[in-house]
Design a protein around this motif. Structure first.
Motif, mmCIF file in Angstrom:
data_model
loop_
_atom_site.group_PDB
_atom_site.id
_atom_site.type_symbol
_atom_site.label_atom_id
_atom_site.label_comp_id
_atom_site.label_asym_id
_atom_site.label_seq_id
_atom_site.Cartn_x
_atom_site.Cartn_y
_atom_site.Cartn_z
ATOM 1 N N ALA A 2 0.829 -1.198 0.000
ATOM 2 C CA ALA A 2 0.000 0.000 0.000
ATOM 3 C C ALA A 2 0.865 1.250 0.000
ATOM 4 O O ALA A 2 1.880 1.316 0.682
ATOM 5 N N LEU A 3 0.432 2.235 -0.768
ATOM 6 C CA LEU A 3 1.186 3.489 -0.869
ATOM 7 C C LEU A 3 1.254 4.202 0.470
ATOM 8 O O LEU A 3 2.262 4.786 0.818
ATOM 9 N N HIS A 4 0.189 4.136 1.246
ATOM 10 C CA HIS A 4 0.177 4.891 2.499
ATOM 11 C C HIS A 4 0.608 4.063 3.702
ATOM 12 O O HIS A 4 0.192 4.307 4.810
ATOM 13 N N SER A 5 1.478 3.096 3.475
ATOM 14 C CA SER A 5 2.030 2.355 4.610
ATOM 15 C C SER A 5 3.476 2.767 4.822
ATOM 16 O O SER A 5 4.238 2.912 3.890
ATOM 17 N N GLY A 6 3.822 2.979 6.072
ATOM 18 C CA GLY A 6 5.207 3.309 6.393
ATOM 19 C C GLY A 6 5.656 4.618 5.791
ATOM 20 O O GLY A 6 4.926 5.589 5.749
ATOM 21 N N GLY A 7 6.902 4.650 5.323
ATOM 22 C CA GLY A 7 7.508 5.852 4.781
ATOM 23 C C GLY A 7 6.987 6.255 3.427
ATOM 24 O O GLY A 7 7.221 7.357 2.965
ATOM 25 N N ARG A 8 6.288 5.360 2.760
ATOM 26 C CA ARG A 8 5.736 5.681 1.443
ATOM 27 C C ARG A 8 4.748 6.837 1.507
ATOM 28 O O ARG A 8 4.680 7.640 0.599
ATOM 29 N N ALA A 9 3.968 6.889 2.558
ATOM 30 C CA ALA A 9 2.989 7.959 2.703
ATOM 31 C C ALA A 9 3.689 9.310 2.775
ATOM 32 O O ALA A 9 3.297 10.259 2.102
ATOM 33 N N ASP A 10 4.722 9.396 3.587
ATOM 34 C CA ASP A 10 5.469 10.647 3.710
ATOM 35 C C ASP A 10 6.108 11.034 2.384
ATOM 36 O O ASP A 10 6.085 12.202 1.985
ATOM 37 N N GLU A 11 6.656 10.055 1.697
ATOM 38 C CA GLU A 11 7.305 10.308 0.411
ATOM 39 C C GLU A 11 6.291 10.789 -0.627
ATOM 40 O O GLU A 11 6.535 11.767 -1.336
ATOM 41 N N ALA A 12 5.154 10.133 -0.695
ATOM 42 C CA ALA A 12 4.120 10.524 -1.651
ATOM 43 C C ALA A 12 3.601 11.919 -1.354
ATOM 44 O O ALA A 12 3.430 12.740 -2.263
ATOM 45 N N MET A 13 3.362 12.201 -0.089
ATOM 46 C CA MET A 13 2.859 13.521 0.288
ATOM 47 C C MET A 13 3.872 14.606 -0.059
ATOM 48 O O MET A 13 3.508 15.676 -0.539
ATOM 49 N N LYS A 14 5.138 14.323 0.170
ATOM 50 C CA LYS A 14 6.186 15.285 -0.149
ATOM 51 C C LYS A 14 6.202 15.590 -1.645
ATOM 52 O O LYS A 14 6.269 16.752 -2.055
ATOM 53 N N VAL A 15 6.109 14.567 -2.461
ATOM 54 C CA VAL A 15 6.113 14.742 -3.921
ATOM 55 C C VAL A 15 4.898 15.559 -4.356
ATOM 56 O O VAL A 15 5.014 16.476 -5.174
ATOM 57 N N LEU A 16 3.732 15.235 -3.806
ATOM 58 C CA LEU A 16 2.520 15.971 -4.166
ATOM 59 C C LEU A 16 2.598 17.436 -3.753
ATOM 60 O O LEU A 16 2.224 18.323 -4.520
#
Length: 78
Positions: A2-16
């Motif tokens: 899942a995109l919003h699990s762990g550090g992926r969520a922070d990374e995705a939000m930062k990119v957005l």
């Protein structure tokens, strides 16, 4: 995974958020931020992005309904 699990969520939000800084009126970026914040449980942030999106797309009736839904979610007691 899942995109919003762990550090992926922070990374995705930062990119957005970086994309939004470069393109503040980008409908796709704002829509993604609304969806992502709702999925991660941040209704307040989702509402802010939805309201920004409504300013640049006032003809979108579905967006008005979405804003109402998010507001009702925020008004619910925990």
């Amino acid at each position: 995974m899942a995109l919003h699990s762990g550090g992926r969520a922070d990374e995705a939000m930062k990119v957005l958020k970086e994309a939004l800084e470069r393109h503040p009126n980008d409908r796709d970026v704002l829509s993604a931020l609304v969806s992502f914040n709702r999925a991660t449980g941040d209704a307040k942030a989702a509402l802010g992005y939805a309201e920004r999106l409504a300013i640049i797309t006032p003809e979108d009736r579905n967006l008005g309904a979405l804003i109402g839904e998010i507001k009702r979610q925020l008004d619910k007691p925990n």
